[in-house]
Design an enzyme around this catalytic site. Structure first.
Site, PDB file in Angstrom:
ATOM      1  N   HIS A 119       0.827  -1.226   0.000  1.00  0.00           N
ATOM      2  CA  HIS A 119       0.000   0.000   0.000  1.00  0.00           C
ATOM      3  C   HIS A 119       0.851   1.260   0.000  1.00  0.00           C
ATOM      4  CE1 HIS A 119      -3.446  -2.595   1.817  1.00  0.00           C
ATOM      5  NE2 HIS A 119      -3.212  -2.842   0.556  1.00  0.00           N
ATOM      6  N   CYS A 127       3.134  13.796  -6.956  1.00  0.00           N
ATOM      7  CA  CYS A 127       2.388  14.965  -7.447  1.00  0.00           C
ATOM      8  C   CYS A 127       0.975  14.490  -7.811  1.00  0.00           C
ATOM      9  CB  CYS A 127       3.096  15.524  -8.692  1.00  0.00           C
ATOM     10  SG  CYS A 127       2.062  16.592  -9.684  1.00  0.00           S
ATOM     11  N   CYS A 144       4.010  20.622  -5.665  1.00  0.00           N
ATOM     12  CA  CYS A 144       4.973  20.127  -6.664  1.00  0.00           C
ATOM     13  C   CYS A 144       5.561  21.352  -7.364  1.00  0.00           C
ATOM     14  CB  CYS A 144       4.240  19.242  -7.690  1.00  0.00           C
ATOM     15  SG  CYS A 144       5.265  18.818  -9.110  1.00  0.00           S
TER      16      CYS A 144
END
Ligand code: APR
Length: 248
Positions: A119, A127, A144
């Site tokens: 996970h 981003c 970002c």
């Protein structure tokens, strides 16, 4: 706790061991699990409100703040005896793979190396808008720098695909394992919850270590109800220390 000699012997002879872990193995490090009602992370929020792309789209700051708190909690916590026992198992077993559903990074801090994170990892970022490869991230402000988009945690959200290489590695390892451990997981979330069956269908012994009964409990070859931080070190001691006869 005394384990059946047949199981200890099987573990001593085993060449390939796979261990699947869930939030329960980090509970003794002080990190809340997902479904333990009284303390579970979801007791305050429903998963759909947080761990989804839709929730992030709706309110990026709310979701970023929730993960920032979990990240801080993870960094403040320490690996416990259960994490350390699995790192030792990796050193002692001829072939060992740790498959974790956890994103807290405690297994790595305990020394585990042969592992896949099904996970993702809460300490990694991506981003959100464009998945920019540059990783030129302003973590402080959650942005970002390449495209000005928002940073999301590098974890798998509900409704998202798992990293293909991670699940493939986990499936192949489960199918060729001789012993498969399921540790500290409610065995409710797929495809992780299906790995034990793949192991069993290929002749592996399935061993569950969990505080509470799960759907796997009646189906496992062995099920030990209790704390991973207590049971796992005892397992490692009985398998390898007694064998070598000396102190570890
Ligand atoms: N030792 C062993 N088991 C424990 C301990 C402990 N000290 N404390 C709790 N447990 C057990 C609980 O009995 C429970 O069955 O750990 C299990 C934790 O289950 P969940 O909270 O459902 O966590 P997990 O199985 O990891 O959830 C799987 O669901 O929400 C998603 O992505 C999330 O990775 C997570 C996945």
């Amino acid at each position: 706790m005394n384990f059946p000699e047949s199981l200890i012997e099987r573990l001593r002879q085993a060449r390939r061991i796979v261990a699947l872990t869930g939030a329960g193995i980090s509970a003794e490090s002080g990190l809340a699990t997902f479904r333990d009602a009284q303390t579970g992370l979801w007791s305050k929020y429903r998963p759909e409100e947080i761990a989804t792309a839709e929730a992030f789209q709706r309110d990026p700051k709310f979701v970023q703040d929730w993960y920032a708190r979990r990240r801080q909690n993870a960094l403040k916590s320490m690996p416990n005896a259960g994490h350390l026992a699995l790192a030792k198992m990796e050193q002692r077993a001829p072939e060992f793979l740790l498959v974790t559903q956890n994103v807290d990074g405690l297994h790595q801090r305990a020394g585990s190396k042969q592992m896949v994170e099904l996970h993702g990892n809460i300490h990694r970022f991506r981003c959100f808008e464009n998945d920019c490869a540059s990783e030129n991230f302003d973590v402080e402000n959650g942005r970002c720098r390449s495209c000005g988009g928002h940073l999301r945690p590098g974890v798998v959200w509900f409704g998202e695909m798992l990293p293909v290489d991670a699940i493939q590695t986990a499936v192949e390892a489960a199918e060729s394992s001789e012993v498969f451990f399921s540790i500290g997981t409610s065995s409710l979330v797929y495809p992780a919850a299906d790995l034990w069956r793949r192991a069993k269908n290929n002749g592996a012994v399935v061993v569950e270590i969990n505080k509470d009964p799960t759907p796997l409990t009646p189906l496992a070859d062995y099920s030990f109800l209790g704390k991973a931080g207590e049971i796992l070190p005892e397992f490692a001691r009985q398998i390898w220390i007694r064998q070598s006869g000396g102190a570890d």
